[in-house]
Motif scaffolding. Structure first.
Motif, mmCIF file in Angstrom:
data_model
loop_
_atom_site.group_PDB
_atom_site.id
_atom_site.type_symbol
_atom_site.label_atom_id
_atom_site.label_comp_id
_atom_site.label_asym_id
_atom_site.label_seq_id
_atom_site.Cartn_x
_atom_site.Cartn_y
_atom_site.Cartn_z
ATOM 1 N N SER A 113 81.233 19.842 32.286
ATOM 2 C CA SER A 113 81.351 19.622 30.844
ATOM 3 C C SER A 113 82.340 20.588 30.204
ATOM 4 O O SER A 113 83.204 20.187 29.422
ATOM 5 N N SER A 202 77.569 15.570 27.662
ATOM 6 C CA SER A 202 77.953 16.915 27.221
ATOM 7 C C SER A 202 79.465 17.068 27.179
ATOM 8 O O SER A 202 80.008 17.710 26.271
ATOM 9 N N ARG A 256 73.446 22.051 24.212
ATOM 10 C CA ARG A 256 73.437 21.073 25.299
ATOM 11 C C ARG A 256 72.578 21.521 26.482
ATOM 12 O O ARG A 256 72.138 20.690 27.274
ATOM 13 N N SER A 259 69.285 19.900 26.463
ATOM 14 C CA SER A 259 69.479 18.473 26.711
ATOM 15 C C SER A 259 69.728 18.197 28.195
ATOM 16 O O SER A 259 69.259 17.190 28.733
#
Length: 324
Positions: A113, A202, A256, A259
Motif C-alpha cells: 500500500s 489501502s 488503515r 482495517s
C-alpha cells in the motif's frame, strides 16, 4: 516516559474496558453457547442433561454473565486469556500460533500500500488532468468501491487459475524439502496474492489522499520559490513538497492498520491462510467466548497502538509538531 504518551496510555484503559463490555454483552445476546455448538457438531456424541450440565459447569458457563465477565477480566489482568471450550487448549497458545501469520500478511499488505500508494499519488498530482492521472483516478475509485472478497475471487481466477503465477491458497507448499532460503521464498510466493488483495483498498486510499495533499502543497509559495532557485524537480518534490504533504497521509496509514486487521478475517478465510482471521471465524461458529473476547481485545489494542504511533509520527515528519 513522555507525558503525552503516558496520558494516551491511561486514556486507552477505559476504552479497552468499554469495548470488552460491549462485546461480551452482544455475545450473551446470541442464542446458545459453546456447549450447544459442541452438541450440534457431534450429533449426539454427548447425550443427557447431566452431561450437558457437567460441561457447562466445567467451563463456568453455568455462572451468571457478570460473574463470567469479571472472571475473564481478572484472568486477563493476570495474563491468562482462559482456555478454548471446544478443545481445552489455552487461548494464548492458539493466538500465539496464529498471530505471526496475520502480522506477516498485514505487513506485506501495508508495504504494498505504501510502496505503491505514495509514489503513484505524487505522480498523479504532478500530472494533473493527464491520461495517467485519469487512469490512476479510475483505479482509486475501483479499489475503494470493489469489495475485498470479490477482488480476491477475481484475482484468484485470473492470476492463480488462468495465469498460474501464484498458488490459490495455503501458507506454504507441503511435502517439499526446502532450505531456509527456499522456504522464505515459498512463503513470500504464497503471501503475495492475499497481501495484494488485502492492500488494494489501502493502496487506493493512500494514493487518493497523497494526490489531494500534493496538489495543495505544490501551489504553495515556498514550492514556487524552490523552483525559482533552479533546484531539480525531484529535489523540490521530495524535500519541500512530499514531506509537507505526508501529514494527512500518515493519518490515513494509521487508520488503515485496524482495517487491515479486520479485513484479514475475510481474506484469510478465502485463501485458507492460517492466521487470526480463520481462528476468529472458528471461535464465532463454536460460540467460544474466551477466544472471541481475547481476539476482540487484541483488535482493540491494535487500534489504540496504531493511533498512538500515528500521532507520534507527526513529530518525526514535521519538526513543528511537538508533544510535551
Amino acid at each position: 516516559m513522555n507525558p503525552y504518551i503516558f496520558r494516551r496510555i491511561l486514556q486507552a484503559f477505559p476504552v479497552l474496558l468499554g469495548i470488552t463490555l460491549i462485546t461480551f454483552f452482544f455475545t450473551e445476546l446470541a442464542p446458545g453457547d459453546a456447549v450447544s455448538a459442541m452438541l450440534l457438531e457431534q450429533q449426539g456424541g454427548i447425550s443427557g442433561e447431566i452431561d450437558v450440565a457437567a460441561l457447562r459447569a466445567k467451563y463456568g458457563l453455568d455462572q451468571p454473565a457478570p460473574v463470567r465477565y469479571v472472571r475473564w477480566l481478572g484472568g486477563i489482568l493476570q495474563g491468562n486469556m482462559g482456555v478454548r471450550v471446544r478443545s481445552g487448549v489455552p487461548v494464548a497458545e492458539e493466538i500465539g500460533r496464529r498471530l505471526p501469520a496475520t502480522l506477516q500478511l498485514m505487513l506485506g499488505a501495508m508495504l504494498i500500500s505504501i510502496g505503491l500508494g505514495i509514489p503513484l499519488g505524487v505522480w498523479s498530482a504532478l500530472r494533473q488532468y493527464s491520461l495517467t492521472d485519469y487512469i490512476l483516478t479510475g483505479f482509486v475509485f475501483m479499489g475503494i468501491s470493489v469489495p475485498g472478497f470479490f477482488a480476491a475471487i477475481a484475482l484468484i481466477y485470473l492470476l492463480a487459475v488462468k495465469l498460474g503465477w501464484f498458488p490459490t491458497s495455503g501458507y506454504s507448499t507441503p511435502g517439499q524439502d526446502f532450505t531456509l532460503w527456499q522456504q522464505a521464498l515459498d512463503r513470500l510466493h504464497h503471501m503475495a496474492l492475499p497481501a495484494l488483495v488485502l492492500g488494494i483498498e489501502s493502496t487506493a486510499a493512500i494514493m487518493r489522499y497523497t494526490r489531494a495533499s500534493m496538489l495543495e502543497v505544490i501551489r504553495q509559495d515556498y514550492m514556487v520559490t524552490a523552483r525559482s532557485k533552479g533546484l531539480p524537480t525531484w529535489l523540490v518534490v521530495s524535500r519541500h513538497g512530499l514531506r509537507n504533504a505526508l501529514l494527512p497521509v500518515i493519518t490515513i496509514i494509521g487508520l488503515r492498520l485496524p482495517s487491515l486487521f479486520g479485513g484479514a478475517i475475510i481474506i484469510e478465510t478465502i485463501f485458507n491462510w492460517p492466521g487470526m482471521g480463520t481462528l476468529y471465524m472458528d471461535g464465532v461458529s463454536t460460540r467460544d467466548y474466551p477466544l472471541i473476547m481475547s481476539m476482540v481485545l487484541i483488535s482493540a489494542v491494535v487500534i489504540v497502538v496504531s493511533n498512538l504511533i500515528t500521532d507520534l509520527s507527526y513529530a518525526l515528519i514535521d519538526p513543528r509538531v511537538r508533544y510535551d
